[in-house]
Design a protein around this motif. Structure first.
Motif, PDB file in Angstrom:
ATOM      1  N   THR A   1       2.833 -54.471 -42.709  1.00 56.79           N
ATOM      2  CA  THR A   1       2.047 -54.135 -43.906  1.00 56.79           C
ATOM      3  C   THR A   1       2.775 -54.550 -45.178  1.00 56.79           C
ATOM      4  O   THR A   1       2.383 -54.157 -46.269  1.00 56.79           O
ATOM      5  N   ARG A   2       3.850 -55.328 -45.012  1.00 63.57           N
ATOM      6  CA  ARG A   2       4.631 -55.869 -46.133  1.00 63.57           C
ATOM      7  C   ARG A   2       5.139 -54.778 -47.076  1.00 63.57           C
ATOM      8  O   ARG A   2       5.216 -54.955 -48.281  1.00 63.57           O
ATOM      9  N   GLY A   3       5.463 -53.606 -46.482  1.00 60.14           N
ATOM     10  CA  GLY A   3       6.048 -52.517 -47.246  1.00 60.14           C
ATOM     11  C   GLY A   3       5.115 -51.860 -48.234  1.00 60.14           C
ATOM     12  O   GLY A   3       5.559 -51.113 -49.111  1.00 60.14           O
ATOM     13  N   LYS A   4       3.828 -52.096 -48.102  1.00 62.33           N
ATOM     14  CA  LYS A   4       2.847 -51.574 -49.054  1.00 62.33           C
ATOM     15  C   LYS A   4       2.756 -50.048 -48.990  1.00 62.33           C
ATOM     16  O   LYS A   4       2.899 -49.451 -47.936  1.00 62.33           O
ATOM     17  N   ALA A   5       2.493 -49.412 -50.138  1.00 61.96           N
ATOM     18  CA  ALA A   5       2.238 -47.974 -50.207  1.00 61.96           C
ATOM     19  C   ALA A   5       0.728 -47.752 -50.117  1.00 61.96           C
ATOM     20  O   ALA A   5      -0.055 -48.467 -50.753  1.00 61.96           O
ATOM     21  N   PHE A   6       0.322 -46.759 -49.327  1.00 62.26           N
ATOM     22  CA  PHE A   6      -1.098 -46.503 -49.096  1.00 62.26           C
ATOM     23  C   PHE A   6      -1.503 -45.165 -49.701  1.00 62.26           C
ATOM     24  O   PHE A   6      -0.766 -44.177 -49.613  1.00 62.26           O
ATOM     25  N   ALA A   7      -2.701 -45.146 -50.291  1.00 64.48           N
ATOM     26  CA  ALA A   7      -3.157 -43.948 -50.984  1.00 64.48           C
ATOM     27  C   ALA A   7      -4.222 -43.180 -50.220  1.00 64.48           C
ATOM     28  O   ALA A   7      -4.455 -42.005 -50.510  1.00 64.48           O
ATOM     29  N   HIS A   8      -4.878 -43.814 -49.247  1.00 61.73           N
ATOM     30  CA  HIS A   8      -5.990 -43.156 -48.560  1.00 61.73           C
ATOM     31  C   HIS A   8      -5.743 -42.984 -47.060  1.00 61.73           C
ATOM     32  O   HIS A   8      -5.818 -41.881 -46.535  1.00 61.73           O
ATOM     33  N   SER A   9      -5.444 -44.079 -46.376  1.00 65.28           N
ATOM     34  CA  SER A   9      -5.190 -43.989 -44.939  1.00 65.28           C
ATOM     35  C   SER A   9      -4.423 -45.215 -44.481  1.00 65.28           C
ATOM     36  O   SER A   9      -4.470 -46.272 -45.123  1.00 65.28           O
TER      37      SER A   9
ATOM     38  N   LEU B   1      10.902 -44.097  -8.680  1.00 63.13           N
ATOM     39  CA  LEU B   1      10.959 -44.714  -9.997  1.00 63.13           C
ATOM     40  C   LEU B   1       9.550 -45.177 -10.326  1.00 63.13           C
ATOM     41  O   LEU B   1       8.892 -45.821  -9.503  1.00 63.13           O
ATOM     42  N   VAL B   2       9.091 -44.854 -11.530  1.00 59.22           N
ATOM     43  CA  VAL B   2       7.706 -45.122 -11.910  1.00 59.22           C
ATOM     44  C   VAL B   2       7.672 -45.943 -13.195  1.00 59.22           C
ATOM     45  O   VAL B   2       8.373 -45.626 -14.158  1.00 59.22           O
ATOM     46  N   TRP B   3       6.855 -47.000 -13.202  1.00 58.66           N
ATOM     47  CA  TRP B   3       6.671 -47.843 -14.374  1.00 58.66           C
ATOM     48  C   TRP B   3       5.240 -47.709 -14.864  1.00 58.66           C
ATOM     49  O   TRP B   3       4.293 -47.752 -14.082  1.00 58.66           O
ATOM     50  N   TYR B   4       5.061 -47.570 -16.190  1.00 60.19           N
ATOM     51  CA  TYR B   4       3.721 -47.477 -16.754  1.00 60.19           C
ATOM     52  C   TYR B   4       3.744 -47.912 -18.213  1.00 60.19           C
ATOM     53  O   TYR B   4       4.776 -47.876 -18.878  1.00 60.19           O
ATOM     54  N   GLY B   5       2.584 -48.349 -18.683  1.00 58.74           N
ATOM     55  CA  GLY B   5       2.449 -48.790 -20.063  1.00 58.74           C
ATOM     56  C   GLY B   5       1.418 -47.961 -20.795  1.00 58.74           C
ATOM     57  O   GLY B   5       0.595 -47.268 -20.190  1.00 58.74           O
ATOM     58  N   ALA B   6       1.448 -48.038 -22.108  1.00 57.47           N
ATOM     59  CA  ALA B   6       0.519 -47.267 -22.934  1.00 57.47           C
ATOM     60  C   ALA B   6       0.259 -48.004 -24.233  1.00 57.47           C
ATOM     61  O   ALA B   6       1.064 -48.825 -24.683  1.00 57.47           O
ATOM     62  N   ARG B   7      -0.883 -47.675 -24.820  1.00 54.15           N
ATOM     63  CA  ARG B   7      -1.215 -48.132 -26.162  1.00 54.15           C
ATOM     64  C   ARG B   7      -1.287 -46.880 -27.031  1.00 54.15           C
ATOM     65  O   ARG B   7      -2.084 -45.981 -26.760  1.00 54.15           O
ATOM     66  N   SER B   8      -0.433 -46.804 -28.040  1.00 51.54           N
ATOM     67  CA  SER B   8      -0.411 -45.620 -28.905  1.00 51.54           C
ATOM     68  C   SER B   8      -0.871 -45.983 -30.309  1.00 51.54           C
ATOM     69  O   SER B   8      -0.595 -47.081 -30.792  1.00 51.54           O
ATOM     70  N   THR B   9      -1.567 -45.046 -30.932  1.00 51.64           N
ATOM     71  CA  THR B   9      -2.031 -45.247 -32.310  1.00 51.64           C
ATOM     72  C   THR B   9      -1.671 -44.021 -33.133  1.00 51.64           C
ATOM     73  O   THR B   9      -1.885 -42.888 -32.705  1.00 51.64           O
ATOM     74  N   GLU B  10      -1.103 -44.256 -34.289  1.00 54.90           N
ATOM     75  CA  GLU B  10      -0.794 -43.177 -35.229  1.00 54.90           C
ATOM     76  C   GLU B  10      -1.597 -43.420 -36.503  1.00 54.90           C
ATOM     77  O   GLU B  10      -1.563 -44.510 -37.077  1.00 54.90           O
ATOM     78  N   VAL B  11      -2.356 -42.421 -36.899  1.00 51.10           N
ATOM     79  CA  VAL B  11      -3.218 -42.530 -38.079  1.00 51.10           C
ATOM     80  C   VAL B  11      -2.788 -41.488 -39.103  1.00 51.10           C
ATOM     81  O   VAL B  11      -2.706 -40.298 -38.798  1.00 51.10           O
ATOM     82  N   ARG B  12      -2.496 -41.943 -40.309  1.00 52.17           N
ATOM     83  CA  ARG B  12      -2.152 -41.052 -41.415  1.00 52.17           C
ATOM     84  C   ARG B  12      -3.290 -41.097 -42.430  1.00 52.17           C
ATOM     85  O   ARG B  12      -3.682 -42.184 -42.875  1.00 52.17           O
ATOM     86  N   GLU B  13      -3.797 -39.927 -42.810  1.00 60.23           N
ATOM     87  CA  GLU B  13      -4.931 -39.849 -43.725  1.00 60.23           C
ATOM     88  C   GLU B  13      -4.646 -38.860 -44.848  1.00 60.23           C
ATOM     89  O   GLU B  13      -4.191 -37.734 -44.588  1.00 60.23           O
ATOM     90  N   ALA B  14      -4.921 -39.273 -46.094  1.00 58.22           N
ATOM     91  CA  ALA B  14      -4.723 -38.402 -47.254  1.00 58.22           C
ATOM     92  C   ALA B  14      -5.830 -37.357 -47.301  1.00 58.22           C
ATOM     93  O   ALA B  14      -7.001 -37.661 -47.094  1.00 58.22           O
ATOM     94  N   GLU B  15      -5.440 -36.117 -47.597  1.00 52.99           N
ATOM     95  CA  GLU B  15      -6.421 -35.044 -47.731  1.00 52.99           C
ATOM     96  C   GLU B  15      -6.716 -34.717 -49.186  1.00 52.99           C
ATOM     97  O   GLU B  15      -7.586 -33.900 -49.472  1.00 52.99           O
ATOM     98  N   ARG B  16      -5.992 -35.365 -50.095  1.00 50.51           N
ATOM     99  CA  ARG B  16      -6.284 -35.251 -51.523  1.00 50.51           C
ATOM    100  C   ARG B  16      -5.692 -36.463 -52.228  1.00 50.51           C
ATOM    101  O   ARG B  16      -4.821 -37.150 -51.702  1.00 50.51           O
TER     102      ARG B  16
END
Length: 257
Positions: A212-220, A182-197
């Protein structure tokens, strides 16, 4: 919380309190019933640690790792399976005196070393690809499929998704009675969303949306999570896949423009 937890676990719990505060909710609390504990022998040069497993039918099976620290014992890892019927949990091996056997992160005699299995699991999530050495489930194949679908939906809106899963902290392992681990391990994950137009906007989901208080993002927009897993690794020569048996995740930060 610093008197109870340490490292990534402490960071995740504090983040959980922050999210609950923003939602104007309180975190669930209570005592898990009938914990079973496995204690490995002391290994010179390493901190003492032990594992506690508790199962409450209809709620969850929780697996906690406690480690010694100058101020006392601290929770350093945890993972839960909240499914109605949790996956089969392997038997932990004990010696004649009842001690469990801890394994180093490069231990051989397994289908992969503990560190290799941790890295392979995180790589499959980062690449959004199913890895055949792992059994299907919510933290393996289903997670990879989710990211594939998320990437496809974003692509249709001319957004791109970049994922990063980085191993954090030690990899701990205990021998199981069948020769696996049995193996235990931790991780730090990052997800980045970026607009291409210019044009489409995106919103995050779940706790990241709360931050983010439900905000809509236009760039990233990006979200970083702390994640912890417990995984069964079969012995070398076995045809059985590795099985991820539980997860704990909490959003640590989320922001964008």
């Amino acid at each position: 919380m610093a008197k109870l937890e340490h490292g990534l676990a402490l960071e995740m719990t504090r983040a959980g309190f922050k999210t609950a505060e923003m939602e104007k909710k309180s975190l669930a609390s209570g005592i898990w019933p009938n914990p079973q504990m496995w204690i490995p022998r002391h290994v010179n040069g390493t901190a003492d640690w032990f594992v506690a497993v508790s199962y409450e039918p209809g709620v969850a099976r929780v697996v906690d790792v406690m480690s010694s620290a100058p101020g006392g014992w601290r929770l350093v890892a945890s993972a839960a399976d909240t499914r109605a019927t949790p996956a089969r949990f392997p038997k932990i091996a004990t010696d004649a005196e009842g001690y469990a056997t801890s394994l180093p992160e490069n231990a051989t005699g397994l289908s992969a070393t503990p560190r290799q299995i941790a890295r392979a699991h995180l790589a499959s999530l980062e690449n959004a690809e199913v890895d055949a050495q792992f059994d299907e489930g919510p933290w393996t194949s289903e997670a990879a499929l989710f990211w594939q679908q998320e990437r496809a939906q974003l692509r249709q809106a001319d957004w791109k998704l970049t994922l990063s899963y980085r191993l954090e902290g030690p990899v701990r392992a205990l021998r199981t009675s069948d020769g696996g681990a049995l193996v235990w391990y931790g991780a730090r994950s990052t997800e980045v969303r970026e607009a291409e137009r210019e044009g489409a906007t995106v919103r995050l989901k779940g706790s990241a949306a709360v931050r983010t208080r439900g905000k809509a993002f236009a760039h990233s927009v990006s979200a970083t999570y702390g994640r912890m897993y417990v995984t069964y690794v079969p012995p070398a020569g076995s045809n059985e896949p590795a099985r991820v048996l539980g997860e704990w995740s909490d959003v640590l930060e989320s922001h964008g423009d």
